[in-house]
Design an enzyme around this catalytic site. Structure first.
Site, short mmCIF file in Angstrom:
data_model
loop_
_atom_site.label_atom_id
_atom_site.label_comp_id
_atom_site.label_asym_id
_atom_site.label_seq_id
_atom_site.Cartn_x
_atom_site.Cartn_y
_atom_site.Cartn_z
N PRO A 1 61.20 14.52 29.44
CA PRO A 1 62.27 14.51 28.45
C PRO A 1 61.73 14.80 27.06
O PRO A 1 60.62 14.38 26.71
CB PRO A 1 62.81 13.08 28.53
N ARG B 1 64.33 16.12 24.02
CA ARG B 1 65.52 15.85 23.22
C ARG B 1 66.08 14.43 23.41
O ARG B 1 66.45 13.77 22.44
CB ARG B 1 66.60 16.87 23.59
N ARG C 1 69.13 24.97 14.42
CA ARG C 1 70.02 24.87 15.58
C ARG C 1 71.44 25.39 15.33
O ARG C 1 71.97 26.12 16.17
CB ARG C 1 70.03 23.44 16.12
N TYR D 1 72.13 28.47 17.81
CA TYR D 1 72.96 28.20 18.99
C TYR D 1 74.42 27.92 18.63
O TYR D 1 75.19 27.55 19.51
CB TYR D 1 72.48 26.95 19.75
N CYS E 1 69.81 33.35 2.13
CA CYS E 1 70.65 34.54 2.00
C CYS E 1 71.08 35.10 3.35
O CYS E 1 70.66 36.19 3.75
CB CYS E 1 69.91 35.61 1.22
N TYR F 1 63.98 19.47 18.02
CA TYR F 1 64.18 20.88 17.69
C TYR F 1 64.72 21.05 16.28
O TYR F 1 65.46 21.99 15.98
CB TYR F 1 65.09 21.55 18.74
C1 LIG Z 1 61.73 22.39 26.73
C2 LIG Z 1 61.18 21.83 27.96
C3 LIG Z 1 61.32 20.47 28.25
C4 LIG Z 1 62.10 19.51 27.37
O1 LIG Z 1 63.47 19.79 27.36
P1 LIG Z 1 64.47 18.75 26.68
O2 LIG Z 1 65.79 19.39 26.84
O3 LIG Z 1 64.06 18.61 25.26
O4 LIG Z 1 64.36 17.47 27.43
C5 LIG Z 1 60.71 19.97 29.38
N1 LIG Z 1 60.00 20.77 30.21
C6 LIG Z 1 59.86 22.10 29.99
C7 LIG Z 1 59.06 22.92 30.93
C8 LIG Z 1 60.45 22.67 28.86
O5 LIG Z 1 60.31 23.98 28.64
#
Ligand SMILES: *Cc1c(COP(=O)(O)O)cnc(C)c1O
Length: 442
Positions: free
Chosen positions: A302, A304, A340, A344, A372, A401
Site C-alpha cells: 500500500p 496511497r 494530481r 488526472y 502559466c 503523490y
Molecule cells: C504504485 C504502486 C504501488 C502503490 O500503489 P498505491 O495505489 O499507492 O497503493 C504498489 N505496487 C506497485 C508495483 C506500484 O507500481
C-alpha cells in the site's frame, strides 16, 4: 485543549481525524475555528515555515498502518510500503521503525530506503517495468528480498547480473491478470493492453525457464492491478487468478513462498471516509480468501492508503479576482506543487484553515495557481466561505503523490515538508531555493 469536532458545527467542512480537526479559536476578529494537525496549529506552521507547505500527521500514518496490520493479523504477511507515494526519508524512517518493508521502483528509491533503514534490505521488493542492469546490481549487492520481473528480457538481464556477482536473485514474475480495476485509465495497470507484467497465460513457461537458470531462485508470484481502487472485487478476482496459477506452478514442481498482491487500495477523496478499518478488513478478506489453502507469505504494497489522508498542502491566497462574473482565488501553490488535479482531473477537498463564523454564506470559486497553464487549478467550482487575500487554505488528502510528483516547472522551488507528532512539529525537508535549481546547470 481537546480536539473539537467542528465539522458538526461548521456545515460542509470535512475533517480527517485523527490528524486534521478544527478547534475553537479566539482571534482578533472574534470567535471561530481553526484547523490543527494533531496538537499543532496550521496557522502557526504557515507562519513559521511559509507556504506552500506540506504537513503530515504521524498519528494518521500509524493509525492507517495498524488498520492494515489488524486486518491481516491472521495471515502471514509483510507490509512493503510503496515508496513512490511519498519518499521523504523521515516518513520512510517512521515506517521502518513501525516494522514496514518497502516496495521500490528505481535505484534512487532503493538508495533512499537503505539510507532510512540500513538493515532493512531483506524487506525490500523491487518492482518496475524498466529496471536497468545497474539498478539490479545495486539491489543484488544490497541483498533485497524479491525482484518482481516483468518480461523475458528482464529475466535474462537479471540472470546475467546475478551470475556476475555470484549472488542468488529471488524472483517473482509480475503477472498481468487481465482484470479491470475500474479506476482512472492512467493508474489502471492490470489489463492486457497495459505495459505491465507478463500475461498470466504465458507465465508458466517463463517460470520453467527461470527455474533452469543458475543464480535465479523462483520464489513468488506478484500482481498489481492499479491505484485508487475502491471496490474489493477486482482485487479478489486478480488474486483468484494468481491462486490458480500457483496451483499449476506447484504441480510443475516450483516452490512459491511469496505472493505479492501489490497496492492500490483507494481512499475517499470526495467525502469523509466511511470507516477505514472496515474497508481494509473487507479488502483483507477479498485478498486472503483465494489464498487460504496455499502455504504462502503475503506481501502488501500500500502507498496511497497509508500516506494519502495523512497529509495536507497549505497554501495562501494571493489574490481574489473576477473575470466576467467567475470568481477565482489565486493561491501560492500550483500544479508543480500538486500535480494530481492537472494530471488526472483529481478532486481534493479544499478548506479554509480559519472559519470565522458558521453562518457565513458560501461563494463558488475556482482555486488556481500562478503557473502559466489553464490546467493549473487545485479545485474548480468550489463552495467556500468568503476568504480574503492572505488567508490560508488547506488542500486535503495530499500526502500521497503530492510532493512525490512535484516539479520545478516555471522555475518554482518545491515546497517544504513538516512532520507533526502530537505537540511537536519537525521540518523534514527545507524549502528549495532557486539557487538549488540552478546548481546543476552548466
Ligand atoms: C504504485 C504502486 C504501488 C502503490 O500503489 P498505491 O495505489 O499507492 O497503493 C504498489 N505496487 C506497485 C508495483 C506500484 O507500481
Amino acid at each position: 485543549m481537546s480536539p473539537r469536532n467542528a465539522a458538526t458545527r461548521v456545515s460542509g467542512m470535512v475533517e480527517r481525524p485523527p490528524g486534521f480537526c478544527y478547534r475553537e479559536s479566539k482571534d482578533s476578529r472574534g470567535r471561530g475555528s481553526a484547523l490543527y494537525c494533531e496538537n499543532v496549529s496550521l496557522n502557526h506552521l504557515a507562519k513559521q515555515y511559509g507556504t506552500p507547505l506540506y504537513v503530515y500527521s504521524t498519528a494518521t500514518i500509524r493509525a492507517r498502518l495498524s488498520a492494515f496490520e489488524k486486518a491481516f493479523r491472521h495471515f502471514p504477511h509483510t507490509i512493503c510500503y510503496s515508496v513512490k507515494a511519498n519518499s521523504n526519508l523521515s516518513i520512510l524512517r517512521l515506517l521502518a521503525r513501525a516494522g514496514c518493508g518497502f516496495d521500490v521502483v528505481s535505484g534512487g528509491e532503493l538508495e533512499r530506503v537503505l539510507r532510512a533503514d540500513r538493515r532493512g534490505a531483506r524487506k525490500i521488493v523491487f518492482s518496475g517495468v524498466g529496471k536497468s542492469a545497474d539498478e539490479m546490481l545495486m539491489a543484488l549487492k544490497a541483498g533485497i528480498l524479491l525482484f518482481n520481473v516483468e518480461s523475458e528480457s528482464e529475466l535474462s538481464v537479471l540472470a546475467e547480473c546475478a551470475a556476475r556477482l555470484r549472488k542468488e536473485a529471488r524472483v517473482a514474475l509480475r503477472v498481468n491478470p487481465d482484470v479491470d480495476a475500474r479506476t482512472h485509465p492512467y493508474i489502471s495497470t492490470g489489463l492486457h493492453k497495459h505495459k505491465f507484467g507478463i500475461p498470466i497465460a504465458s507465465a508458466r513457461s517463463l517460470y520453467a525457464q527461470a527455474a533452469g537458470i543458475k543464480y535465479l531462485k523462483v520464489a513468488g508470484v506478484s500482481v498489481h492491478i492499479g491505484s485508487q481502487i475502491t471496490d474489493v472485487e477486482p482485487f479478489a478476482e486478480a488474486v483468484t487468478r494468481v491462486a490458480d496459477l500457483i496451483r499449476q506452478l506447484s504441480a510443475d514442481g516450483h516452490t512459491i513462498e511469496l505472493v505479492d498482491v501489490g497496492g492500490g487500495v483507494g481512499i475517499a477523496y470526495e467525502q469523509r471516509e466511511v470507516d477505514f478499518a472496515d474497508h481494509v478488513a473487507r479488502y483483507a478478506s477479498g485478498v486472503t480468501g483465494p489464498l487460504r489453502e496455499l502455504k504462502v507469505h503475503l506481501l502488501l504494497e500500500p502507498g496511497r492508503a497509508i500516506i494519502g489522508p495523512a497529509g495536507v498542502l497549505l497554501t495562501s491566497v494571493l489574490y481574489r479576482k473576477r473575470n466576467d462574473g467567475k470568481r477565482f482565488l489565486v493561491v501560492d501553490a500550483a500544479m508543480n506543487d500538486l500535480m494530481r488535479p492537472a494530471l488526472y482531473g483529481a478532486y481534493h477537498e479544499i478548506v479554509p484553515v480559519d472559519i470565522k463564523s458558521e453562518t457565513e454564506p458560501q461563494e463558488v470559486v475556482d482555486v488556481v495557481g500562478p503557473v502559466c497553464e489553464s490546467g493549473d487549478f487545485l479545485g474548480r467550482d468550489r463552495n467556500l466561505p468568503p476568504v480574503e487575500e492572505g488567508d490560508l487554505l488547506a488542500v486535503l488528502d495530499t500526502g500521497a503523490y503530492g510532493m512525490a510528483l512535484a516539479s520545478n516547472y516555471n522555475t518554482r522551488p518545491r515546497p517544504a515538508e513538516v512532520l507533526v507528532s502530537g505537540k511537536s512539529a519537525k521540518l523534514i525537508r527545507r524549502r528549495e531555493k532557486v539557487r538549488d535549481l540552478l546548481s546543476t546547470e552548466l
